[in-house]
Every structure is written in structure tokens, then in C-alpha cells.
Design an enzyme around this catalytic site. Structure first.
Site: not given
Length: 569
Positions: A152, A283, A489
Site C-alpha cells: 500500500g 496481512e 502506546y
């Protein structure tokens, strides 16, 4: 961010006019992070990781012609067959194009590129323009026993794009960049059909022109595609309101050797095990996603991101949980721990004039309130909708913030955050130039487990830094709040030596082990790839992993579609 003189370049790529990032790092040539106008940044880095940004010892990426790129193995027969499908100019075997499509943009990828480590690169890059062409390429992959890796925007950071190093078959990178259009908007159904190769800015530009938005803004937004988001189960910064890509995806089309899998865009269905869920996060292992039907929303009347400060990390976490449990409906709920907060202030330009006086007054006020400013945590909370909706939500959140000892500091920091939110990855290249390695790991866990998980991750990372003999930094923020929990995160950094990859592996393993040990998931939104595959069995259980592997083996018995990713096999 600023425009600088371009670093090492290699000229234009040979293929069609499809946007790519630079081969050696994040983003576009000529744009880079610099710190000269940020007086607190160099001292922060020196204090936290020991890297001297004032040193002349800079290790930039090598010149492209210094790289040792393995020759293409594409046979003339396969090249001819592929050219008949997409046109000769859309089958590219030049070294630059193949290097661009070899790795993603993790620190592991960038270190290997700079270290001239290319055990296996794609033998060709192919650019289809239609689903029909994709179908013919898929058929050719099976006929000639090729390896096909969908590509992509190239922003992946978990090893989902690289060929397996011992792969003997011809490898084709299937660049979806020519399939970049919004095909249709169903205004009554509030969904849009979009080609999988469309990058974030292209999607929003086309939707905005008709008054719509997806509302999906991952950190990689400017250089990632809809197909990549679906293939890795991406989340965006505004997922609190709009959901993640799994919530947004209502239908899709995926090309396989036996035809096109079509998931119709219905609100809900009871039609056996969910094929949509199987494809989300796959994926590229089940086929090639060519089109996705996503939910869209009218561009909101009002959009604001406000900044808040909390006296401690624990207070900030408790406030985010309370917001998630309340009637408030914000689009963003984010709070940084004290180290990431210090980092945020360190990357700001020096305050002058009235702004400096305001900041000094705020600091005095907080000290009077008894705050320890070294423990202060910065939060951003976003609001979207009608003017009335935004006002109501801001009042609900303000009460919760106050209850947990926090204060609002207005729109200014939120405006700056909104402007710079996609620029952070440029910092990684800058830091690498100066001998530092930095990367991220993210997880999600129930509210009840977030603080113990956070504490153990910190302890594990610091033990790992000590083990490899480096001064290290780890910092964190909470994002993506849910009914039952949230995403944490983590960013970690250290001054690396000659064995940077070995050092990185020790630190990364310690963090991922702590995720599993404390009840978190191996990855919240970056996917699995090769990087996280070693922990997948612990995450989904060994029988669950065997079930997943059985699906992949049945769907792709010859292992033509991005083999090795997700399960490691």
C-alpha cells in the site's frame, strides 16, 4: 518540521506516477525534523538517553549507489506474462523501485537499510489499475508459483512487507497505488466504496468534496492506504467516536485464485463465521483486497481539540476511564505520562512575549496548588458534531477533569497537536542520524489491568536497557478508549552501538513479554507481521494459533500470498 535540503537521493523511480516515501526513511524528500528552534529538546535528549545532538558525529543514510542490491530473479517468461496484463511500463525491475518495496518503516527496517542488509528483495514491482488486472496477476502467481506481497503506502512497522529471507521463488510486490479512487457514496446508507490503494489524504480529499469524511486518522495517515488499514486492523486517532477500521469496514472485495470474495455492505448479518473478520488483519495472506465499503459521516459542524493537565499519570488514567463510563462522547481521549509530557514541551518552540508570560503564570498557579511539575501529564480530548453537541460534551468532560484534579488549558496546544500529529515519524530518522534508536509498541488491556501493565512494562524495559548496557528512555500515552479498557502506546529509545539490532531485540522482547504477562494483547493496531508473530500463540492460545494456521494453509496451500506473516509460517 521544516523544509531542508534533500538528503541522499537516487533519482526518480521507474514505474508509474504513484506516490512513495523516500527509500531510506519516513515521508518525502527534503522534509525533516530539526531542533535548532526548540531550545529544550537537545537537553532533554541528552538527559534521557545520553545522545549529544550538538555533536558533529552524524551518520546519514548511505548514497543509493553504495547499496548492494541482489539482482532481480524475474524470468523473461513471467515478465512477459505480467506485462501483458498491466502493460510493460507497469512491471518494474529497477533497483530503486525494488528497494522501496522491500521493507516498511520500523526502526529494524531503517537500520537494515542503512546497514546495507538486503537478504531478499522483490524481483519485480507490478502496478495493476483494475480489479480484473489484479485477478489475472493472482492467477499468474499460482500458475508460475510466485510469491505475491500486496503493497500500500509502505508505512508498516511490523515486518508485513518484506520477503522471507530464504525465499527461492520469484517475489512480486503488488503495488496498489493506481487503485486510488472513491467509487461511490451511498448517502442514505452512509457508506462509500473506495479502492484499496487510496492513501489517507486522497480519501479525505475526495470525500470532503462531497461533504463527507471517514474520520480515520492513524499516525501514518499521510502515507498509508485503505487496503493496508484493513489488512492490519488499523485504528485512528478519532476511534473513540468513529471506531477503528474493523468497525468502519462494512463490506469489501478480495481477489483469490478461485474468484472474488464479496462481502456485501449490510448493517449486520448472521451468516456463519464472519468472513469479514477473517480478512481483517490477514496481512495479504488470504488474497488481495481491491475495494472496501466503509461507513462515512457528514463533515461535522464543529471540531475542537482541547488540552488539559493532570497532576499525575494515575489521575489522568482515572479521568479517561471516567470519561469512557460517562455520557460524554468525545472523538479523542489521550493522556501522556510525565516523560512524554516533558518530551512534548521539549519539542515546542520557545515561548516569547505574552505566551511566555502565560506559561510562567500557569506554572506558578500549579505550584501554588501543590503540583509537582515533574509529574504533570498532558491530555488532549477532541470533540466533533453540532455546536450544541460539542458544548454539552465539553461541559461533561470538564466536570470529570476537575473531579480528578485536572485543569483545562484551552485550544492553543490542541491546535498545535492537530497541526503536527502526522509529523512524529520524522523524529525517528533524525534520532537515527545522531546514533539513537527509537521505536514503539502498543497494546490494549482492561481498565483494571492498565496500571499494573504500565508499571511492569516500565520495569521490564529498564531491566532490558541495563542488560544491553545503554541509557534508555521509555514513555507512554493512553489512546483509543473503549467501554472495557484502552490502548497504551509506548515509545522507547536508546543510544545504540554497532549491534543495534541485537540491542533492539532485547528491549522489544522485554516489552512484548510484559504485555502478555500482564493481560494485554500483542498489538492493538500495528498488526502482527513477522515482528509480533513469536507472541501470537500466547495471545490467542496455541489451539487458536493452530486454527488460524489451518485457515491459512487451506486458503493458500502453495503459500503464494505473503507467506510467513502473522503466524510466522
Amino acid at each position: 518540521m521544516t523544509d531542508l535540503k534533500p538528503k541522499t537521493t537516487a533519482g526518480a523511480v521507474d514505474g508509474p506516477d504513484v506516490k512513495h516515501m523516500k527509500w531510506w526513511g519516513w515521508g518525502v524528500e527534503g522534509t525533516a525534523f530539526h531542533h535548532e528552534d526548540k531550545p529544550a529538546f537537545a537537553p532533554f535528549v541528552k538527559k534521557m538517553v545520553g545522545v549529544d545532538l550538538g555533536s558533529d558525529a552524524i551518520t546519514a543514510a548511505p548514497a543509493f549507489d553504495e547499496l548492494d542490491i541482489p539482482a532481480s530473479r524475474l524470468s523473461s517468461e513471467v515478465a512477459s506474462s505480467l506485462s501483458l496484463v498491466v502493460g510493460e511500463g507497469n512491471v518494474v525491475t529497477g533497483d530503486l523501485e525494488r528497494v522501496v518495496h522491500t521493507y516498511g518503516k520500523s526502526i529494524r527496517d531503517l537500520i537494515r537499510i542503512r546497514g546495507n542488509i538486503f537478504p531478499r528483495v522483490p524481483d519485480a514491482v507490478v502496478y495493476p489499475a483494475t480489479e480484473s488486472e489484479v485477478a489475472k496477476i493472482v492467477a499468474a502467481a499460482v500458475e508460475y508459483d510466485l510469491v505475491l506481497i500486496p503493497f500500500g503506502g509502505g508505512s508498516n512497522i511490523v515486518g508485513s512487507l518484506e520477503p522471507m529471507p530464504d525465499e527461492e521463488r520469484m517475489v512480486v510486490s503488488l503495488d496498489m497505488g493506481r487503485l486510488d479512487r472513491v467509487l461511490d457514496i451511498d448517502e442514505d446508507g452512509r457508506v462509500a466504496r473506495i479502492q484499496a490503494g487510496a492513501q489517507g489524504p486522497d480519501i479525505e480529499e475526495q470525500l470532503n468534496a462531497k461533504g463527507w469524511t471517514m474520520g480515520h486518522f492513524p499516525d501514518s495517515f499521510t502515507h498509508s492506504t485503505l487496503g493496508g488499514w484493513v489488512a492490519t486492523r488499523s485504528s485512528g486517532m478519532q476511534s473513540d467516536k468513529f471506531g477503528d477500521i474493523a468497525d468502519m469496514t462494512k463490506g469489501l472485495r478480495m481477489v483469490r485464485p478461485d474468484g472474488v470474495v464479496v462481502i456485501r455492505a449490510v448493517p449486520s448479518a448472521s451468516t456463519g463465521p464472519s468472513l469479514r473478520e477473517m480478512i481483517l488483519g490477514s496481512e495479504g495472506r488470504l488474497g488481495v483486497i481491491t475495494e472496501v465499503t466503509v461507513q462515512v459521516h457528514r463533515i461535522p459542524e464543529q471540531r475542537e481539540i482541547l488540552a488539559y493537565l493532570f497532576p499525575t499519570w494515575e489521575a489522568g488514567l482515572a479521568a479517561m476511564q471516567a470519561i469512557a463510563e460517562s455520557d460524554a462522547n468525545p472523538s479523542v481521549t489521550r493522556v501522556s505520562n510525565e516523560i512524554e509530557t516533558e518530551m512534548s514541551f521539549a519539542t515546542s518552540k520557545e515561548s516569547k512575549g505574552v505566551s511566555a508570560l502565560v506559561m510562567q503564570g500557569l506554572q506558578r498557579f500549579l505550584k501554588v496548588k501543590g503540583w509537582d511539575l515533574t509529574k504533570m501529564c498532558l491530555s488532549f480530548i477532541g470533540y466533533e458534531g453540532s455546536e450544541e453537541h460539542v458544548s454539552i460534551n465539553q461541559k461533561l468532560v470538564a466536570k470529570i477533569v476537575k473531579k480528578h484534579g485536572g485543569i483545562g488549558v484551552g485550544k492553543g496546544p490542541g491546535v498545535l497537536y492537530d497541526q503536527k500529529k502526522f509529523d512524529t515519524p520524522y523524529l525517528r530518522d533524525f534520532f537515527l542520524d545522531h546514533g539513537g534508536a527509537a521505536d514503539v509498541s502498543e497494546t490494549s488491556a482492561p481498565w483494571s489491568k492498565l496500571l499494573p501493565l504500565y508499571t511492569e512494562v516500565y520495569a521490564a524495559a529498564n531491566r532490558a536497557f541495563e542488560k544491553v548496557g545503554v541509557q534508555g528512555l521509555i514513555m507512554a500515552h493512553l489512546s483509543h478508549s473503549y467501554h472495557s479498557g484502552a490502548c497504551l502506546y509506548f515509545t522507547f529509545a536508546f543510544e545504540h552501538g554497532d549491534n543495534a539490532l541485537e540491542q533492539y531485540d532485547v528491549v522489544k522482547k522485554a516489552i512484548q513479554d510484559a504485555f502478555i504477562q500482564e493481560g494485554g494483547t500483542v498489538s492493538h493496531h500495528h498488526g502482527v507481521g513477522l515482528e509480533h508473530a513469536p507472541w501470537l500463540g500466547q495471545d490467542v492460545s496455541l489451539p487458536g494459533l493452530a486454527l488460524m494456521q489451518g485457515l491459512l494453509d487451506s486458503a493458500d496451500p502453495k503459500r503464494n500470498f505473503n507467506p510467513g506473516k502473522v503466524t510466522g509460517k
